[in-house]
Structure formats: C-alpha cells, structure tokens
Design a protein around this motif. Sequence first.
Motif, short mmCIF file in Angstrom:
data_model
loop_
_atom_site.label_atom_id
_atom_site.label_comp_id
_atom_site.label_asym_id
_atom_site.label_seq_id
_atom_site.Cartn_x
_atom_site.Cartn_y
_atom_site.Cartn_z
N VAL A 127 0.93 -1.36 -0.17
CA VAL A 127 -0.15 -0.02 0.07
C VAL A 127 0.99 0.68 -0.31
O VAL A 127 1.59 1.86 1.10
N SER A 128 0.33 1.85 -0.82
CA SER A 128 1.00 3.30 -1.18
C SER A 128 0.69 4.34 -0.84
O SER A 128 -0.91 4.19 -1.93
N VAL A 129 0.79 5.55 -0.12
CA VAL A 129 -0.45 6.29 0.29
C VAL A 129 1.10 8.11 -0.01
O VAL A 129 1.98 7.93 0.25
N GLN A 130 -0.30 8.37 -1.18
CA GLN A 130 0.32 9.87 -1.34
C GLN A 130 -0.43 11.36 -0.08
O GLN A 130 -1.47 11.09 -0.54
N LEU A 131 0.31 12.18 -0.05
CA LEU A 131 -0.44 12.31 0.77
C LEU A 131 0.16 14.41 1.29
O LEU A 131 -0.58 15.34 1.27
N LEU A 132 1.90 14.37 0.12
CA LEU A 132 2.02 16.11 -0.44
C LEU A 132 1.36 15.80 -1.48
O LEU A 132 1.64 15.46 -3.01
N GLY A 133 0.40 17.64 -1.17
CA GLY A 133 0.11 18.30 -3.24
C GLY A 133 -0.89 17.30 -3.49
O GLY A 133 -2.04 18.10 -3.78
N ARG A 134 -1.44 16.00 -3.03
CA ARG A 134 -2.62 15.53 -2.95
C ARG A 134 -2.70 14.15 -2.49
O ARG A 134 -1.46 13.70 -1.60
N PHE A 135 -4.10 13.76 -2.41
CA PHE A 135 -3.67 12.33 -1.22
C PHE A 135 -4.62 11.04 -2.67
O PHE A 135 -5.40 11.59 -3.21
N SER A 136 -3.43 10.04 -2.40
CA SER A 136 -4.43 9.05 -3.48
C SER A 136 -4.16 8.06 -2.35
O SER A 136 -3.11 8.32 -2.15
N ALA A 149 -13.95 0.41 0.53
CA ALA A 149 -13.00 1.92 -0.28
C ALA A 149 -11.38 1.07 -1.26
O ALA A 149 -11.90 1.12 -1.85
N VAL A 150 -10.99 0.43 -0.22
CA VAL A 150 -9.31 -0.41 -0.89
C VAL A 150 -9.09 -1.50 -1.26
O VAL A 150 -8.59 -2.01 -1.54
N GLY A 151 -11.44 -2.06 -0.53
CA GLY A 151 -11.15 -3.41 -0.99
C GLY A 151 -9.89 -4.14 -0.19
O GLY A 151 -9.93 -5.69 -1.05
N ALA A 152 -9.82 -3.78 0.82
CA ALA A 152 -8.90 -4.68 1.88
C ALA A 152 -9.27 -4.93 3.42
O ALA A 152 -9.02 -3.24 3.70
N HIS A 153 -10.31 -5.67 3.31
CA HIS A 153 -10.70 -5.28 5.10
C HIS A 153 -9.40 -5.88 5.76
O HIS A 153 -9.18 -5.15 6.98
N ASP A 154 -7.86 -6.46 5.61
CA ASP A 154 -7.31 -6.74 6.93
C ASP A 154 -6.21 -4.95 6.48
O ASP A 154 -4.97 -4.78 7.24
N LEU A 155 -6.48 -4.36 6.14
CA LEU A 155 -5.57 -3.10 5.72
C LEU A 155 -5.57 -2.48 7.26
O LEU A 155 -4.74 -1.90 8.22
N ASP A 159 -8.61 -2.49 17.72
CA ASP A 159 -9.21 -3.81 18.90
C ASP A 159 -9.21 -2.15 20.25
O ASP A 159 -9.59 -1.17 19.14
N LYS A 160 -9.76 -2.86 21.28
CA LYS A 160 -10.57 -2.61 22.35
C LYS A 160 -9.43 -0.36 22.78
O LYS A 160 -10.54 0.26 22.77
N GLN A 161 -8.44 -0.68 21.94
CA GLN A 161 -7.65 0.24 22.32
C GLN A 161 -7.15 1.32 21.44
O GLN A 161 -6.94 2.56 21.53
N ILE A 162 -6.33 0.87 20.29
CA ILE A 162 -5.19 0.83 18.99
C ILE A 162 -6.13 0.88 17.40
O ILE A 162 -6.95 0.29 17.47
N VAL A 163 -6.15 1.71 17.42
CA VAL A 163 -6.91 1.84 15.48
C VAL A 163 -5.15 1.78 14.21
O VAL A 163 -4.47 2.99 15.13
N ALA A 164 -5.07 0.88 13.82
CA ALA A 164 -3.16 1.14 13.11
C ALA A 164 -3.47 0.35 11.94
O ALA A 164 -4.93 -0.38 11.50
N ILE A 165 -2.87 0.42 10.63
CA ILE A 165 -2.43 0.34 9.96
C ILE A 165 -1.74 -1.27 9.92
O ILE A 165 -1.58 -1.46 10.94
N SER A 166 -2.57 -2.66 9.43
CA SER A 166 -2.16 -3.44 10.28
C SER A 166 -0.46 -4.02 9.83
O SER A 166 -0.52 -3.71 8.60
N PRO A 167 0.27 -4.17 10.31
CA PRO A 167 1.66 -4.69 10.75
C PRO A 167 2.40 -5.43 9.46
O PRO A 167 3.62 -5.69 9.09
N ASP A 168 1.58 -5.97 8.40
CA ASP A 168 1.82 -7.49 8.12
C ASP A 168 0.60 -6.84 6.64
O ASP A 168 1.61 -7.52 5.59
N VAL A 169 0.84 -5.22 6.50
CA VAL A 169 0.60 -4.61 5.15
C VAL A 169 1.87 -4.30 5.24
O VAL A 169 2.77 -3.16 6.01
N ALA A 170 2.56 -4.51 3.44
CA ALA A 170 3.77 -3.35 3.49
C ALA A 170 3.31 -1.59 2.78
O ALA A 170 3.28 -1.23 2.05
N PHE A 171 3.89 -1.06 4.15
CA PHE A 171 2.71 0.32 4.43
C PHE A 171 3.73 1.58 3.88
O PHE A 171 4.31 1.17 4.78
#
Length: 566
Positions: A3-12, A77-83, A87-99
């Motif tokens: 997963v590659s996210v662009q944040l600079l200049g625009r979002f994709s 939206a991304v078509g990936a449930h495991d992204l 849990d009860k305390q933390i929201v995160a990008i999954s460590p199993d994803v190459a992000f």
Amino acid sequence: MKVSVQLLGRFSVRIDDREISAAAWKRDRAAAIVKFLAVAPQHRVHREQAMEAFWPDLDVELAGANLRKAIHFARRAVGAHDLLELDKQIVAISPDVAFETDVERFEAAAKVALKSRDPADCEKAAGLYGGVLLPDDRFLDWLDTPRNQLQRLYGDVLRAGRLWRLLIALDPTDEEAQCALMQAALDAGNRSEAIRQFYQLRERLHVELGVGPSKPAIELYERALALSGVEPVTPVERIRAALAWSLVHLQSGDFDKAAELARQTRSQALDAGLGREVGEAGAVLGLTAHVQGRWRDLFRREFTEWVESRSSFVSAVFDGHLCLAEFCLCDAKGHGAIAEAARELLAVAEEAGSAAGKGLACLILGEIARCADDLTEAEKLLTEAERLHVEANAVSGRVLVLERLAEIALARGQKWRAGRLIQRALADATQSWLSSHLLLRLQALAVRAAATEEEVADAILAGDRLLTPGACQPCSMALRTASAIALAEAGDLEQVDRRLNEAERIAGMWQGGPWAAALWEARGVQRQAQANRMRALAALTEAAARYEDLGRPADHARCLKRMAEL
C-alpha cells in the motif's frame, strides 16, 4: 499486499499497482481515517485520539460507533479488510501490510541532505517534496503541526542546498532568497535580472503581506540602478524605489516621512504617466492618515481636489483609497451623515463633470441604500455607478459595483443572476492591481451564490486557495464567515470552529463594520448545527442586535428568522 499513500500535493492510495479512484471514497470519514493513520507516527493511534479528532462533541459510545463505521467504509473503499486494525484501544495500519507514504520517503532523504549539506543530496530530497501536506484539508486542526513541520523541513533543505528559486516558489516573500538571487545577478553584471528580481519581491510582498521590501533589498535594487555602463535609469525604476522606501517608513512608524515621500512619489508618477504607481502612492497616503485617525478628512480633500483638477488619473487616485473607503464609509455606523457627505461629493463631481467622481459617490450612496434594505434605490444608484465607472475606465470601482449588485440579487433570492454578475466581475478583477483584494470579496459571494452542495464545496475550496497567510484581512472577512456558515448549514462542522477563530482574531484587529455581527451570526448557525439551542439563540440574538445597531434591517431580519426556526 503493498500500500502506497500520497499525502504531499494531493491524496491518493495505491494497492499494489492499482490506484483507488476518488469515487471510491464516498464517505469523507473513510478517507479521513486513512489520512489520519498515514500521518501518525508508526501509523497507529489510540482510539480516543481518533474520536477526539473527528467527533469531539459526541459521547464515547456514539463517537466509537462512528469510528467503527469509518473503518468499515475505508476497508470497503480500498477493497482490503485487513488494511486497518481496531482493538479496544488502538487503531492502526496492519503490521502485516507493506505500507509506505511519500512523507516518509521525503523525511528520510531530507535527513540525509541536512546532515551532508551536499547540493546533490538537497536536490534529491527537494524532488521528493510533492507539495503541501493534504492541501484540500487546510482547516483540520490535527494537520497543522505535521503540515508546518514538513514545510519547514522542505525550506531547510532548500536553504541548505542554496536552492533559492525553489525557496522563492515555496515562499515568494523570502527576502533572503530574493536578495541572494539579486546579489548573484549583480555579481554577474546582470542589472536587468537584479531589477526583475526586486520587482518580483515587491509584487509578492504587496500581494501576500501588504508590505514593501526591506532596507537591504531596496539597497541592492539601488545598486542595480547605479551600475555604470548600462542604459539610463527610467522614471518608473526611480519611482518604485521611492515607493518601497515610503513603505519602510510607514512600517517603522515614521508616518510623516512616509506621507511626505508618498506625496513626492505620486507627483513624479503623475509626471511620468504611471497610473498604478499613482494609486500605490495614494494608498500609502491613505494608510498613514488612517493610522493617525484622519483618513476621512484626507479623502474628502483628495476627492474634491482631484475631480476639480479634471486629471485623467482620478480613477488611479481613487483606487488607492478604495479599500479604506469600503472599510471606513460603507460599513460604518451613522449612515445619515455618510450619505450627506456622499451627496456633497456627488455635487462636487457633477459640477466638475467627473465621471469617476460621480461613479464613486453613487457607489457609496448605493451601498448605504442596500444596507438600509432599499433595494430598488440601491440598484438604481449602483447601475448608474457601473455606467459611470465604465465611462471613466475605472476597473476596480466597477468590480465593487458588480459585487454590490450581486449582493442585491442574492437578497432577492436570484442566485442565478448573482452568479452571472460575479463572473462579469471576476473577468474585470484580474485586470486590476487590486485583484488580490477584489478576488477575495467576489469569492465570498460565490460561496453564497452556489446552488448545490457540490458548487458550495468547490467555491469554498477555491476561496481557501486565496487565503494565503498574507491575504488582505479586511477583504477576507466575508469569505471566512460565508464559508463557515455554508459548512455549518451542510452539517460539516469539523472545520467551522477553526475558521471562525481566525475570523475573530482579524475582527479584533480591525474594529468597525458588520464583522462582529457576522461572526455572531456564524456562531449561531454553528451552535444550531450542533443542536445547542440555547447557545444558538444567544449568539443570534447578539447578531440581530448588532445588525440593528448598524442600520442593516435585512441582516437583522435574517437573524430573527433563524431564531424563529429554533
């Protein structure tokens, strides 16, 4: 999965080699939670941080439910449930994803560049900075710190690599970069390039900050003018140097010196036939008089003197006073006395046969009639004012007339007509040296004239792009309050408080006019959208009272109607 996210200049977002389409982000909060985690350290946050960022006014149970929905729609939206993980305390990008994000790539390269100070490393890092962090989310508080940090880091890289032109592109008002390029041009004997660089600095400082170049920049410019063995110094070059010095004196508090130099410069500009410089010198005179509390007397004398002189530069002189005339006359209390003064000025202009003078007087009288809700009389006066401004070739004044006619169309519920008037005004505004002021005012009307949710969003976004750090503060007030009201009425409350806080800061610096009333009204609409009935009523009651005190019955009635709806 990569997963590659662009944040600079625009979002994709790209999943492997597939970019997620903009249409996939049907829910704003779905995109927002991905942005939030992409920016966060290690791409993980405590769930309470997310709830506080997006739903600060809801209780924990409701905010938690909204967070779960946002994550659900982001996964869809991304078509990936495991992204995303929750849990009860933390929201995160999954460590199993190459992000990865473009922000992380830039930061890593910038760290290397600042350590080595090697120009090649600096250029490489600079090439990875794709633009401002999430530019379409300017008013989100949680983005302020990372956005500013990244922009400073980029500036540090450019300064370390002496990448002056890129630094100027980042901040056109950076005098160190501009002076470095001027000095380089002088060292190379390139007088014209040094002068061009000074003019660029002068223009950007005027547009962005409303100030003039510093003493060192002016001295470099004068060195360029004094270079021997080149063409003679032109009148416009000397006049622009004198204007720059008059602003230095104004900013240092030496008002008498600033006014004296502005008068001399205006006289020289008249002799040289330089209309814009005539207006700019007049603006310095007006500002010095304003800070000394004597602008109205100066304006009356200037008006009479110039219309009676039958000078072809009357419109240029009036351009220098337009912003202050709008601030001090059209939006002030005591309409009766102002109308009487405007009628006196109209008589002077009629006797002198000055189309520009008659046009400005009719503009003032038309604005007073509009504020008093006499729309028929206002339209009659303003229509005549437009004809006179066209006859006098007074572009800036005509734009203001069209703005007021659009206000009348909106008061009558004719958004389509207001839109046409705004488009006509926009075409003229770009031709005026006051364009940075006029465009702000017109964009405020564009927000109010937008007929659909999409048009409102587009108009607000276009307005936000005009709100540079140095945008004319008085001219930006209508845009700030109009955008806040439109967002609140649409239920998009996330950005409203920030916008109104900025507007309140500006209103506190520039006392007068309907701004305080408009702010109270916007707060009332905000509280209503938050279902806080008592605070909404209190704010709207205050707004109604202030509008009534200003002699603006239509605005007063609108607030009463809002209160009745509560």
